[in-house]
Enzyme design. Structure first.
Site, short mmCIF file in Angstrom:
data_model
loop_
_atom_site.label_atom_id
_atom_site.label_comp_id
_atom_site.label_asym_id
_atom_site.label_seq_id
_atom_site.Cartn_x
_atom_site.Cartn_y
_atom_site.Cartn_z
N GLN A 17 0.47 -1.74 -0.21
CA GLN A 17 -0.03 0.02 -0.26
C GLN A 17 1.58 0.94 0.23
O GLN A 17 0.50 2.05 -0.75
CB GLN A 17 -0.87 0.20 1.36
CG GLN A 17 -2.01 1.04 1.45
CD GLN A 17 -2.70 1.57 2.66
OE1 GLN A 17 -3.25 2.36 3.12
NE2 GLN A 17 -2.33 -0.20 3.12
N THR A 74 13.76 -10.58 -11.19
CA THR A 74 15.26 -9.08 -11.26
C THR A 74 16.33 -9.62 -11.03
O THR A 74 17.41 -9.44 -10.07
CB THR A 74 14.73 -8.00 -10.46
OG1 THR A 74 14.42 -8.27 -9.12
CG2 THR A 74 14.23 -7.08 -10.97
N GLU A 139 1.01 -1.07 8.19
CA GLU A 139 0.00 -0.22 8.40
C GLU A 139 0.34 -0.32 10.43
O GLU A 139 0.68 0.91 10.81
CB GLU A 139 -0.83 -0.27 8.41
CG GLU A 139 -2.37 0.64 8.85
CD GLU A 139 -2.13 1.95 8.54
OE1 GLU A 139 -1.34 2.40 6.77
OE2 GLU A 139 -1.45 3.17 9.06
N ASP A 168 0.30 3.73 6.06
CA ASP A 168 0.60 3.01 4.22
C ASP A 168 0.40 4.35 3.88
O ASP A 168 1.44 4.71 3.19
CB ASP A 168 -0.23 1.70 4.07
CG ASP A 168 0.60 0.81 4.80
OD1 ASP A 168 1.99 1.11 5.02
OD2 ASP A 168 0.24 0.21 4.62
N GLY A 247 -7.26 20.78 19.29
CA GLY A 247 -7.38 22.32 19.70
C GLY A 247 -7.92 22.69 20.93
O GLY A 247 -8.47 22.38 21.41
N GLY A 248 -7.94 24.58 21.03
CA GLY A 248 -8.60 25.52 21.75
C GLY A 248 -9.93 25.27 21.46
O GLY A 248 -10.46 25.96 21.99
#
Ligand code: COA
Length: 415
Positions: A17, A74, A139, A168, A247-248
């Site tokens: 992924q 390969t 993941e 991922d 956050g605030g």
């Protein structure tokens, strides 16, 4: 109309992924992405979580749009030569093999540089250099080592991983930025370079605000916007904050009409300070607008539980969409909890190309997520993922191989 990355050739040596997410984005921006796969088998995800017998899985098709597929062994000496020809022809090699796999194949950074000094070699690995650099990572491992799991979930429960694939797909996104940045630098230096995005680093980058909170906790011993305040206890490390907003502007997930039978009949509600008076009016608690225990953000912090319970009494009388409509009229930030089914059916997401229907020759029609990044001068057309080795002959011919040479390499098992 042209594409932003027209003319850029990517040797896509990715699988599963994280890497495929990255090269798919580059393909959507116009790069020619040539996916190199193992003959006979291909990317392991082609057959993972298969829902249509004999067809490439949705796991594969949804991560490999707009690419070409060539099969090369390969590890075969002649296959290696084909890969060398590709390295000489491409601008970027992207890989996410286990650590050391590319070196074991004989393609070290030095060797690649010999073949093509302009080549950018981009890698996803689980960890950066250090004690864990040799580990294989998936993941959820990345979510755990990057700080996401320890800060996700409820205080009285175990760590939780999130459904968003921040390890991922998140790291693939980071890598794509590294690649286009390296391509830009190459226009001035003429040189390639190595680009590394470690999954632990990518997750931690997305958990930046939690490292912020770690330091606040160490300094003050308490974080007033966390649900542990004022009655719970804080330990040494950032605790799990349930559904509190980072956050605030305190927020929480609240039940809506139908929650008893619909697991997604909920809305995220934010008690944003500038609209506090409107919130009081909407939920019918007008007196809270001026009451000293509720009128200011600081006064509200120790009472958030009670406040959200009161807001929930109101949201439970509305469906999540009715609540959203009313709240939006008053500029009160909120978000209905959308199920995947609702998202799949969302007309506006289809109009923008964020949800796309694609035709596949073996599986038929399927839905996918299109390019979430929209460029006005480089539009994205999502085309289906390639069949295994579909473009081997085409790419070999572009590399200058004759029909006879291609047949001979095939007989030798190199392609
Ligand atoms: N021809 C011949 N051999 C090939 C090949 C080809 N076209 N393509 C791959 N291979 C070989 C590799 O050379 C490697 O061989 P080696 O182990 O002898 O060196 C082998 O296939 C398998 O590669 P590997 O990456 O080790 O696969 P794996 O299935 O064992 O591990 C991961 C999978 C994802 C755990 C691992 O690749 C990894 O940790 N990647 C980095 C982090 C990452 O991206 N994780 C998220 C995945 S979504």
């Amino acid at each position: 109309m042209g594409k932003a990355l027209d003319g850029v050739r990517i040797l896509d040596f990715t699988h599963v992924q994280s890497g495929p997410t990255c090269t798919q984005l580059l393909a959507w921006f116009g790069a020619d992405v040539i996916k190199v796969e193992r003959a006979g088998a291909g990317d392991i995800t082609r057959e993972q979580l298969r829902d249509v017998p004999g067809a490439d899985s949705l796991y594969f098709t949804m991560l490999n749009h707009n690419k070409r597929s060539v099969t090369i062994d390969t590890k075969n000496p002649e296959g290696k030569l084909v890969l060398e020809a590709l390295i000489q022809k491409c601008d970027v090699l992207v890989e996410n093999f286990a650590p050391g796999a590319l070196d074991r194949m004989g393609f070290t950074w030095e060797r690649i540089q010999e073949l093509n000094p302009r080549m950018i070699v981009a890698s996803v690995k689980g960890f950066g250099p250090g004690p864990y650099e040799d580990c294989k990572v998936y993941e959820n491992v990345a979510q755990c080592v990057g700080g996401a799991a320890s800060t996700t979930g409820f205080d009285d429960g175990p760590p939780v991983v999130t459904g968003a694939q921040i390890g991922d797909s998140g790291t693939g996104l980071h890598l794509a930025l590294g690649i286009v940045t390296a391509l830009y630098q190459r226009t001035m230096t003429g040189r390639g370079q190595k680009v590394l995005a470690a999954m632990q680093d990518g997750v931690l980058n997305l958990c930046r605000v939690k490292l912020r909170d770690q330091q606040r906790l160490e300094r003050t011993g308490v974080m007033k916007e966390y649900p542990q305040y004022p009655n719970g206890t804080f330990g040494e490390a950032v605790p799990r904050a349930g559904n509190a907003s980072g956050g605030g502007q305190p927020g929480w997930i609240l039940k809506c009409k139908g929650w008893e039978h619909d697991p997604n009949a909920y809305i995220y509600f934010i008690t944003q300070a500038p609209v506090w008076v409107k919130i009081c009016n909407v939920i019918g608690r007008e007196e809270w607008a001026t009451h000293p225990d509720y009128a200011t953000p600081d006064a509200r912090l120790p009472r958030l539980k009670e406040i959200f319970a009161e807001v929930e009494r109101w949201t439970m009388t509305k469906t999540k969409f009715e609540a959203m409509e009313i709240l939006n009229e008053h500029d009160i930030p909120c978000g209905p909890i959308l199920s995947m089914k609702e998202i799949a059916d969302d007309e506006s997401l289809r109009k923008t190309g964020t949800i796309v229907e694609v035709e596949h020759p073996v599986r038929g029609k399927y839905l996918t997520v299109g390019n979430p990044i929209k460029l006005s001068d480089s539009p994205t057309e999502v085309t289906r993922s390639p069949l295994l080795g579909e473009h081997t002959d085409e790419v070999m011919a572009e590399l200058g191989y004759s029909r006879e040479q291609i047949d001979a390499l095939r007989t030798a098992g190199a392609i």
